[in-house]
Structures are given as structure tokens and as C-alpha cells.
Design an enzyme around this catalytic site. Sequence first.
Site, short mmCIF file in Angstrom:
data_model
loop_
_atom_site.label_atom_id
_atom_site.label_comp_id
_atom_site.label_asym_id
_atom_site.label_seq_id
_atom_site.Cartn_x
_atom_site.Cartn_y
_atom_site.Cartn_z
N TYR A 23 46.75 41.94 51.42
CA TYR A 23 45.60 42.15 50.53
C TYR A 23 45.35 40.86 49.76
CZ TYR A 23 42.72 43.62 46.64
OH TYR A 23 41.70 43.72 45.74
N GLU A 37 36.86 40.30 48.30
CA GLU A 37 38.09 41.04 48.59
C GLU A 37 38.26 41.20 50.09
OE1 GLU A 37 38.21 45.44 48.20
OE2 GLU A 37 39.76 45.08 46.70
#
Length: 376
Positions: free
Chosen positions: A101, A185
Site C-alpha cells: 500500500y 493512492e
Amino acid sequence: MDLYEHQARELFEEHGILVPRAEVTDSSKEAREIARRLGGRVVVKAQVKTGGRGKAGGVRLAADPAAAELTARQILGMDIKGHTVGKVMLAQPVDIDTEFYVSYVLDRAAGRFLAIASAEGGMEIEEVAAGRPEAVARIPVDPAEGVTSAKAGEIAQAAGLPPQTVDVLVRLWEVLVREDALLVEVNPLVRTRQGQILALDGKVTLDDNARFRQARWGAEGAEHDDELEAAAAAKGLNYVKLDGEVGIIGNGAGLVMSTLDVVAGCGARPANFLDIGGGASAQVMADGLAVILSDPAVKSVFVNVFGGITACDAVADGIVRALDSVRLTKPLVVRLDGNNAARGRAILDGRAHPLVEQVTTMDGAALRAARLAATA
Ligand code: GDP
Ligand code: MN
């Protein structure tokens, strides 16, 4: 403005970040053709501006072009968290070894950006952060210094990401800066079994204040994520949808802001911001009321006007006109003060609508609107 995954993917690609080969369509027939072009086996992904598509059944593997058509047909039109799927992206499947992530997000309070990274990608980062906060690295980024290779190395190391991710971290920062994004993101950023680092999903939020210099989103940029905001914008109203149940209309941004505070101070939550402006006409008042009344979350409406350039009788005329054109189903609390207040109040008294109440003070009116919303 949030971008769709396929738009984020395009930006990543332009900035030299590896992404799977993919194409977008709104037709299941075309999905079959695309799957054929991409080699048969594809991942079919719902294009909606919300996360958790995987869990909702909006990301599915199809073994061949026929299956891709069927899967696309099932996903198109699906509802994911209130978003209807209008398009699907078909992507070449990737052999995932590890999921990471990474994100950059504006930290307004600190006046900086924050790099958030974790070696435990794929699932929702909030869940990882809640269960194992130590698995999520949060590194402040000074916007003037940005993410250099050295900084990227620091982020990768803190999160336990492999050294090959450093280059991607630098390029992602370039995406953020060049595209005027507030959030970038990637979840998951993956290492494939072949050892490549690929962005498998992407979320980008652009800064609406920079729209003027990001011409490519022109048509897209005019699109409002909220239907009511779009309707209000079309009428030239300065309207922002909020989460609460008390609809708010005022004249002047300062008055509306303080009205939001006073309503919140009464224990209620404002449903919106709506400034009808300094010299608002009766028509603007009518348009504003129509927009607010069409929000199903609204339980009561508070019209707070201090007559200056906008005389209170004009506002009262606008309310009366709105009552003629929109069926009032929710209580309306009106506070008129200032220029021509007496005349405005008399107009509303004359209309004598059972759902319209007048209260002469701002605090009193806010409290009344809050009570009405609570008991509705
Ligand atoms: P989200 O659920 O909205 O975040 O959608 P994602 O694009 O992140 O997809 C959800 C999950 O599907 C990812 O975390 C992956 O585990 C999986 N996935 C997506 N694309 C592929 C792929 O090409 N190959 C494999 N093996 N899994 C994939
Ligand atoms: Mn994802």
C-alpha cells in the site's frame, strides 16, 4: 474531484509507472473484443468512484472473451455503495507475489503531505491501521522538498517495502505535483512473480482550485460528484452538500458559515451550505429552496437572512414564489432581520403557510429548526 481508476491508471502510465494493459468500455459486447485483444484472460473491474469494489463483486477474473462479456454484463449497472457502474475496465491479469500500500495525502492541519505506506497492501488500509498500526508507516513530506530518491528510500524502509519501489514512490510524487492532486493512492502496488513493480489500482483526487490549469479534465471537471450540487451549479447557486438534516439558506458566505455553527451548536447537523448572495432575487430564493427540499436527508429548513442589499421583502417574495412552485413537505423556519424586515415578515404572515414559522432571532430560529429536525 475524484478520478476513476482508469483515469488514474492513465496518469500513472504517463509518469512512467508500470500498470497492467487495460481498456475501458460501457458495452459488454465490446468487452469481449477487448478481452480478445488483451489475450483472452482478463480482470473485469467496475469503474466507480468508491473503494472496496473487490469485496462488492465489482472486480472479477474472466477466463476467456466469452466469460469477459458475461462478467461485464453482470458488473455493468451494478450498484456499489450507491454508485451505479456505467463502465468497466478490462485489464490483463497479473501474477501477484506481494501486495503493498502506498499513498500521498494532504495533511491540511500540519500544512504538509503525508506519505502512508505498508507492506500489507490489498485490503483496506484503515483495517490494517486499526489492527496493526505498527505495520503502517506515516512519513511527513515537506511540499517544498518533495519526494527525492533519498526521501523515497526512507519511506520504503520505514514501511518494509522492497528497494525497487523507490522509483515508483518518486514518480507517484511527480503525479501528485504535476497533476495538482490532493491524494494519490495505490492499493495494491504489487510485486509480480516476475519481479516487476506494478500499480494494480489507483485513486487520485484532484484539487478543484487548480482546474483552470488542468485543461484536460475540462468536461470531466464540470461534472459534479453529487447530483444536487450539479443541479445547484446549473442554476448558478453556491451550494455544498453536507451530511446533516437541517437545510440552510442564508445571504452572504459569512452569515451562512456562522449559521452552520449556530445550528451545530444546537446539537443538529447542517445538511448543506447555500449562499444566495448579496443581491439575491426572489428567483434565486425559489431555486435555492427547491434544491434543498429535494434533498431527502433534509428534515427542516432554516432560512437566515439579514437584509442589506437584499431586502427582506424580496426574500419573502422568493419564499412565497417557491411555495407556489414546490410542494413544501418539511417545516421551514425563517428569520428575517435588517432591511425591510417588517415588510418581509408581513408578506410571510399574509401567506400563512402551515409549515412556515418565523422566529426573529438567529439563535432562536436555529434552535427551532434543530428541534423540528430532531422530531421529524
Ligand atoms: P478495490 O477492491 O476497489 O480496491 O479494487 P482493486 O483494484 O484493488 O482490486 C481488488 C483486489 O483484486 C486486489 O487487491 C487484488 O488482490 C485483486 N486483483 C486485481 N487485479 C488483479 C490481477 O490482475 N491479478 C490478481 N491475481 N489479482 C488481482
Ligand atoms: Mn484497491
